[in-house]
Design a protein around this motif. Structure first.
Motif, PDB file in Angstrom:
ATOM      1  N   ALA A 154       0.831  -1.214   0.000  1.00 48.22           N
ATOM      2  CA  ALA A 154       0.000   0.000   0.000  1.00 48.22           C
ATOM      3  C   ALA A 154       0.861   1.258   0.000  1.00 48.22           C
ATOM      4  CB  ALA A 154      -0.935  -0.004   1.209  1.00 48.22           C
ATOM      5  N   GLN A 155       1.967   1.249   0.759  1.00 53.56           N
ATOM      6  CA  GLN A 155       2.867   2.404   0.809  1.00 53.56           C
ATOM      7  C   GLN A 155       3.519   2.643  -0.554  1.00 53.56           C
ATOM      8  OE1 GLN A 155       3.666   4.493   3.837  1.00 53.56           O
ATOM      9  NE2 GLN A 155       3.981   5.662   1.953  1.00 53.56           N
ATOM     10  N   THR A 156       3.884   1.565  -1.241  1.00 55.13           N
ATOM     11  CA  THR A 156       4.515   1.684  -2.555  1.00 55.13           C
ATOM     12  C   THR A 156       3.549   2.300  -3.566  1.00 55.13           C
ATOM     13  OG1 THR A 156       5.811  -0.297  -2.063  1.00 55.13           O
ATOM     14  CG2 THR A 156       5.745   0.418  -4.349  1.00 55.13           C
ATOM     15  N   ILE A 157       2.305   1.836  -3.547  1.00 52.83           N
ATOM     16  CA  ILE A 157       1.276   2.397  -4.436  1.00 52.83           C
ATOM     17  C   ILE A 157       1.087   3.880  -4.138  1.00 52.83           C
ATOM     18  CG2 ILE A 157      -1.174   2.316  -5.065  1.00 52.83           C
ATOM     19  CD1 ILE A 157      -1.086  -0.695  -4.250  1.00 52.83           C
ATOM     20  N   THR A 158       0.973   4.210  -2.855  1.00 52.48           N
ATOM     21  CA  THR A 158       0.749   5.605  -2.434  1.00 52.48           C
ATOM     22  C   THR A 158       1.891   6.506  -2.887  1.00 52.48           C
ATOM     23  OG1 THR A 158      -0.545   4.875  -0.535  1.00 52.48           O
ATOM     24  CG2 THR A 158       0.386   7.097  -0.446  1.00 52.48           C
ATOM     25  N   ASN A 159       3.120   6.059  -2.645  1.00 49.63           N
ATOM     26  CA  ASN A 159       4.277   6.873  -3.036  1.00 49.63           C
ATOM     27  C   ASN A 159       4.314   7.102  -4.537  1.00 49.63           C
ATOM     28  OD1 ASN A 159       5.067   7.008  -0.383  1.00 49.63           O
ATOM     29  ND2 ASN A 159       6.624   5.409  -0.551  1.00 49.63           N
ATOM     30  N   THR A 191       3.526  11.005  -9.078  1.00 50.77           N
ATOM     31  CA  THR A 191       3.102  11.108 -10.474  1.00 50.77           C
ATOM     32  C   THR A 191       1.807  11.902 -10.572  1.00 50.77           C
ATOM     33  OG1 THR A 191       2.071   8.900 -10.327  1.00 50.77           O
ATOM     34  CG2 THR A 191       4.300   9.029 -11.238  1.00 50.77           C
ATOM     35  N   ASP A 192       0.698  11.278 -10.182  1.00 44.06           N
ATOM     36  CA  ASP A 192      -0.598  11.943 -10.233  1.00 44.06           C
ATOM     37  C   ASP A 192      -1.512  11.301  -9.192  1.00 44.06           C
ATOM     38  OD1 ASP A 192      -3.032  13.064 -10.782  1.00 44.06           O
ATOM     39  OD2 ASP A 192      -3.235  12.226 -12.798  1.00 44.06           O
ATOM     40  N   PRO A 193      -1.747  11.952  -8.057  1.00 46.85           N
ATOM     41  CA  PRO A 193      -2.573  11.364  -6.995  1.00 46.85           C
ATOM     42  C   PRO A 193      -4.009  11.103  -7.428  1.00 46.85           C
ATOM     43  CG  PRO A 193      -1.314  13.224  -6.162  1.00 46.85           C
ATOM     44  CD  PRO A 193      -1.167  13.245  -7.650  1.00 46.85           C
ATOM     45  N   MET A 194      -4.442  11.717  -8.548  1.00 45.91           N
ATOM     46  CA  MET A 194      -5.816  11.531  -9.018  1.00 45.91           C
ATOM     47  C   MET A 194      -5.890  10.581 -10.209  1.00 45.91           C
ATOM     48  SD  MET A 194      -7.567  13.180  -6.869  1.00 45.91           S
ATOM     49  CE  MET A 194      -9.190  13.148  -7.641  1.00 45.91           C
ATOM     50  N   ALA A 213      -5.661  -0.175   4.312  1.00 48.47           N
ATOM     51  CA  ALA A 213      -4.278   0.315   4.362  1.00 48.47           C
ATOM     52  C   ALA A 213      -4.104   1.561   3.510  1.00 48.47           C
ATOM     53  CB  ALA A 213      -3.327  -0.785   3.895  1.00 48.47           C
ATOM     54  N   LEU A 214      -4.726   1.576   2.335  1.00 43.54           N
ATOM     55  CA  LEU A 214      -4.611   2.738   1.444  1.00 43.54           C
ATOM     56  C   LEU A 214      -5.351   3.943   2.002  1.00 43.54           C
ATOM     57  CD1 LEU A 214      -4.989   0.874  -1.963  1.00 43.54           C
ATOM     58  CD2 LEU A 214      -3.009   2.217  -1.257  1.00 43.54           C
ATOM     59  N   VAL A 215      -6.471   3.724   2.651  1.00 45.09           N
ATOM     60  CA  VAL A 215      -7.200   4.834   3.289  1.00 45.09           C
ATOM     61  C   VAL A 215      -6.320   5.498   4.343  1.00 45.09           C
ATOM     62  CG1 VAL A 215      -9.089   5.367   4.880  1.00 45.09           C
ATOM     63  CG2 VAL A 215      -9.531   4.013   2.827  1.00 45.09           C
ATOM     64  N   ASN A 216      -5.683   4.701   5.195  1.00 41.94           N
ATOM     65  CA  ASN A 216      -4.842   5.259   6.257  1.00 41.94           C
ATOM     66  C   ASN A 216      -3.638   6.010   5.700  1.00 41.94           C
ATOM     67  OD1 ASN A 216      -6.429   4.331   8.374  1.00 41.94           O
ATOM     68  ND2 ASN A 216      -5.402   2.330   8.421  1.00 41.94           N
ATOM     69  N   LEU A 217      -3.091   5.537   4.589  1.00 40.43           N
ATOM     70  CA  LEU A 217      -1.909   6.171   4.014  1.00 40.43           C
ATOM     71  C   LEU A 217      -2.257   7.398   3.170  1.00 40.43           C
ATOM     72  CD1 LEU A 217       0.043   2.955   2.985  1.00 40.43           C
ATOM     73  CD2 LEU A 217       0.782   4.639   4.688  1.00 40.43           C
ATOM     74  N   ASN A 218      -3.509   7.544   2.810  1.00 42.98           N
ATOM     75  CA  ASN A 218      -3.942   8.677   1.983  1.00 42.98           C
ATOM     76  C   ASN A 218      -5.004   9.496   2.716  1.00 42.98           C
ATOM     77  OD1 ASN A 218      -2.779   8.218  -1.009  1.00 42.98           O
ATOM     78  ND2 ASN A 218      -3.284   6.225  -0.122  1.00 42.98           N
ATOM     79  N   ILE A 249      -8.949   5.230  -6.429  1.00 44.28           N
ATOM     80  CA  ILE A 249      -8.334   3.905  -6.287  1.00 44.28           C
ATOM     81  C   ILE A 249      -9.429   2.888  -6.004  1.00 44.28           C
ATOM     82  CG2 ILE A 249      -6.665   2.504  -5.014  1.00 44.28           C
ATOM     83  CD1 ILE A 249      -5.281   5.090  -4.141  1.00 44.28           C
ATOM     84  N   ALA A 250      -9.466   1.822  -6.803  1.00 39.76           N
ATOM     85  CA  ALA A 250     -10.416   0.735  -6.588  1.00 39.76           C
ATOM     86  C   ALA A 250      -9.647  -0.533  -6.260  1.00 39.76           C
ATOM     87  CB  ALA A 250     -11.267   0.523  -7.833  1.00 39.76           C
TER      88      ALA A 250
END
Length: 825
Positions: free
Chosen positions: A409-414, A419-422, A441-446, A484-485
């Motif tokens: 999840a951290q790798t995806i977030t970074n 690049t483009d958060p949207m 995990a992605l909710v907490n990191l974003n 993100i889905a």
């Protein structure tokens, strides 16, 4: 009148206008319905380098002649009269191949070279302008060549649907449509069409059905799919022109009042006799059945759905698939026969209709080297963890490691942050439980993004109505959320996510069919929203399937890397831009593991995703937590495991489909060596070009995007110097150094005072921003030039006119690119 015209001075356009069109119109070709000029058949391949992309330029066919809009017959390629008559023949033959037509003409305005595939004893002849064949002559020859019988013609010549917007089938769609209509007219009753995801299978099916229905060759049609979203998208979008003649079968009732029926398999049949709604009508009720995504087992002998096809066996049946399934157990080719037409992912990317992709591969140590519990170790629920080595095939299937989930999840977030958060992102997980944990995990990191909109991350799986309700918003380019889905199976097929820019693979994928379908989620192009290519972020080595001979679309870029590289600006820049060139040791060798022994099972099938009542044989598995009922495998949940990463290397696929380690510099060297035999050849081409931008455009078409190369080689270099340095090992000069060298030569003194001021300012512009700045007259409208005068005043008073200004620019560029070596340090 064309008498007295000096043809040698005419342009290609003049030749067409003054000689070619009059010749073909004179013998009866209708300018409104049978003649089309500048027919663009391809879009131009997208070349990706780093975060930049460019389209290759493509030429259009000068003239295409049609019997009717649905039936091309001939291609005409014209050249200026200074060329030989047959100069354009090879180009025209390429267009003819795409259009599947037998008649090809090349001309320079003096006459035609006629290439006639219907006459194999004399393929090419020279004919006079006035002897161009009539529409009737070519149509007759075409029908004989095709073997058309007179009773076929009403069906074969039925036009496709014209929606009035100018949209018409692409060349490969038209081939698929025509071949299918012709085959059915001739009595063929089992047809397989193989078309890559994103190439318009449903639109192609609509046009086939439309022509057969309008010609009354087929009166009652059934369109079958196994997912609600496929049926609903089809009804609302491509099939909309059927209007009141169309219905979706619901409530297990087949209404004979309609002619076009769309249905889920699950609405027509089930394990109980009362669920078999298809038996409400006579076996001859439908005379055409189109099966969407037929690779998923509808034609398999042991499929619960095969009974529908067998019941209506007298109907013509067309199978549509992106991935024909061929295994020892299942073969849709055995049922339908060999594909009547195939358009592959590779062809779609080469033509520019599909998006190319980069691959970032991330290896995690517990996946590759394995993890073993300590003696007597229990999981978070107090269960004793079975003592064995767990590796990649176990992760999130039989073993859940919290730290691994967090790392992914951290790798995806970074990646998205840099690049483009949207950017629309699909994360493919092993099952629904995994998708939920990844969502959390992605909710907490974003958290900052989620505060703006709590739908920033959504789990979209078959068991979650709230998530499924957001699916339309996810695939709608106009809707920013969800971004993100996380999913398991629901979004593997039938999801037309045109703006999806990131596909994340954290799912074990063994099936080539499934792999192609998942990759297909990103292959659509949507230029209006800046979507020309996409990235695959692979945590499960699924992209090793690219090397399989059954996969035909080479990625633009493949790189194995480490999640911690996403944590630093430098490391992530290298990942994003593809500038690392580190070929580290093979992680399998480090771990003393044979990569060929690692087998990744296909993830369990999400039975809730079909929105129906029937479970396919062998696909029912409980996804809700501890147990996988299909194989009785226990899932353990552990935490406190130190998770780290292995290996880092950048890889591209070469023309042979093999992985090679290569940087932009390597690619540039190889590509330029094909174009220029020596440094002198390149310098001559550069210095003789009226506008350097033309050469930069040519470089981009070959995949050399100089802005991306600048990121790797260094800022401040002119494209000319980058090529000389990278390809020919010349010491580079910066733009500022070149500008200083020009000023030292003081050649400006031959110009007027105003001109000297303008040229000095242009030289400063070049030093700051490059040669493109000085090649556009628009630069004269901005500071500091607008302080000297208006554009027209500068050109007229300073230089005496536009020709003199252009000459001064050419001289300035010649001075800039004098091969003066830099001073030694």
């Amino acid at each position: 009148m064309t008498s007295g015209i000096n043809k040698a001075k005419l342009t290609e356009t003049d030749i067409i206008t003054k000689f070619v069109l009059p010749a073909i119109q004179k013998v009866g070709w209708d300018d409104m319905t049978q003649i089309r000029q500048e027919v663009k058949l391809r879009d131009g391949k997208v070349i990706v380098r780093g975060q930049m992309a460019a389209r290759q330029k493509v030429k259009s066919a000068d003239i295409v002649l049609y019997h009717k809009p649905s039936m091309p017959l001939a291609v005409i390629e014209a050249k200026a009269n200074k060329h030989d008559m047959g100069k354009g023949m090879q180009q025209a033959l390429d267009y003819a191949h795409l259009l599947d037509v037998p008649f090809v003409f090349a001309t320079n305005g003096d006459g035609f070279i006629f290439h006639d595939k219907t006459n194999p004893t004399q393929l090419e002849t020279e004919i006079r302008l006035e002897d161009f064949p009539t529409p009737q002559q070519l149509w007759h020859k075409y029908c004989v060549w095709k073997g058309f019988k007179s009773e076929y013609l009403p069906t074969i010549t039925q036009d496709y649907h014209d929606d009035g917007t100018g949209k018409s089938p692409r060349y490969y769609q038209l081939q698929a449509i025509n071949k299918t209509v012709e085959a059915i007219a001739a009595g063929q009753d089992r047809i397989l069409l193989v078309m890559a995801t994103g190439t318009g299978k449903t639109y192609t099916a609509f046009q086939i059905i439309w022509r057969l229905w309008k010609a009354r060759a087929k009166k009652r049609i059934l369109f079958l799919a196994d997912r609600n979203i496929l049926v609903d998208q089809t009804r609302i979008n491509d099939f909309q022109p059927f209007d009141t003649a169309m219905t979706k079968i619901t409530g297990r009732t087949v209404d004979p009042a309609f002619e076009i029926h769309l249905a889920l398999y699950q609405a027509l049949t089930g394990p109980e006799e009362e669920q078999k709604a298809y038996k409400q009508v006579d076996p001859n009720f439908f005379d055409l059945i189109v099966i969407d995504e037929c690779h998923r087992g509808s034609a398999s002998e042991d499929s619960a759905w095969r009974e529908i096809l067998e019941y209506f066996s007298s109907a013509s049946q067309i199978g549509l698939t992106a991935t024909p399934k061929e295994t020892e157990e299942v073969s849709n080719i055995e049922y339908f026969g060999d594909p009547l037409y195939t358009y592959s992912l590779k062809q779609g990317i080469e033509d520019g209709f599909l998006a190319p992709y980069k691959v970032v591969r991330v290896d995690i140590d517990v996946d590759v080297q394995g993890w073993r519990p300590t003696k007597g170790q229990t999981d978070k629920k107090g269960n004793l963890v079975e003592d064995r080595i767990y590796n990649q095939k176990d992760m999130d299937r039989t073993l859940v490691i919290d730290e691994r989930t967090q790392l992914v999840a951290q790798t995806i977030t970074n990646y998205l942050e840099r690049t483009d958060p949207m950017a629309k992102t699909i994360v493919f997980c092993n099952d629904i439980d995994h998708a939920e944990r990844m969502r959390s995990a992605l909710v907490n990191l974003n958290s900052e993004q989620v505060k703006k909109n709590d739908k920033y991350v959504m789990k979209i799986t078959g068991d979650d109505d709230l998530g499924k309700d957001q699916l339309d918003n996810f695939i709608n380019p106009k809707k920013p959320y969800p971004v993100i889905a996380t999913t398991s199976e629901l979004m593997t097929t039938g999801v037309d996510a045109k703006t999806c820019k990131l596909v994340v693979l954290d799912q074990g994928i063994q099936s080539m069919t499934k792999f192609k379908q998942i990759i297909g989620r990103g292959t659509r192009i949507e230029e209006r929203y800046g979507k020309l290519w996409f990235t695959i972020l692979d945590f499960k080595k699924a992209t090793e399937l690219f090397a399989d001979e059954r996969f035909d679309g080479e990625p633009e870029q493949v790189k194995t890397t480490q999640p911690e590289d996403f944590e630093t600006e430098e490391g992530l820049d290298n990942i994003i831009d593809g500038t690392d060139n580190i070929d580290s040791a093979d992680p399998f060798a480090e771990a003393n593991i044979d990569p060929n022994t690692i087998q990744e099972p296909e993830a369990p099938y999400d039975t809730n995703n079909v929105n129906g009542t029937s479970n396919q044989s062998g696909m029912n598995a409980d996804m809700n937590g501890d147990w996988n009922d299909e194989e009785k495998v226990r899932k353990f949940y552990v935490k406190g495991v130190a998770v780290k990463t292995l290996a880092e290397r950048i890889q591209y696929y070469d023309t042979d489909g093999k992985l090679v380690t290569e940087s932009f510099k390597d690619y540039t060297r190889k590509t330029m060596a094909k174009q220029f035999s020596s440094l002198d050849d390149f310098i001559k081409k550069w210095q003789s070009a009226d506008r350097k931008q033309v050469i930069l455009d040519e470089m981009a078409e070959q995949g050399i995007i100089w802005q991306a190369l600048e990121e790797e080689v260094g800022q401040g270099l002119d494209p000319f110097d980058m090529i000389c340095h990278v390809v020919y090992d010349m010491p580079p000069l910066t733009r500022k150094e070149r500008a200083q060298n020009v000023k030292k030569r003081n050649y400006f003194t031959k110009y007027s005072e105003t001109a000297q001021q303008v040229l000095n300012n242009l030289l400063d512009k070049y030093a700051d921003a490059g040669v493109q700045e000085i090649e556009s007259m628009q630069v004269l409208k901005v500071q500091p030039f607008n302080e000297i005068g208006s554009l027209s005043e500068i050109i007229k008073k300073g230089f005496g006119g536009k020709p003199q200004y252009n000459q001064a620019i050419n001289e300035l560029e010649a001075e800039i690119y004098q091969m003066t070596p830099p001073k030694s340090a």
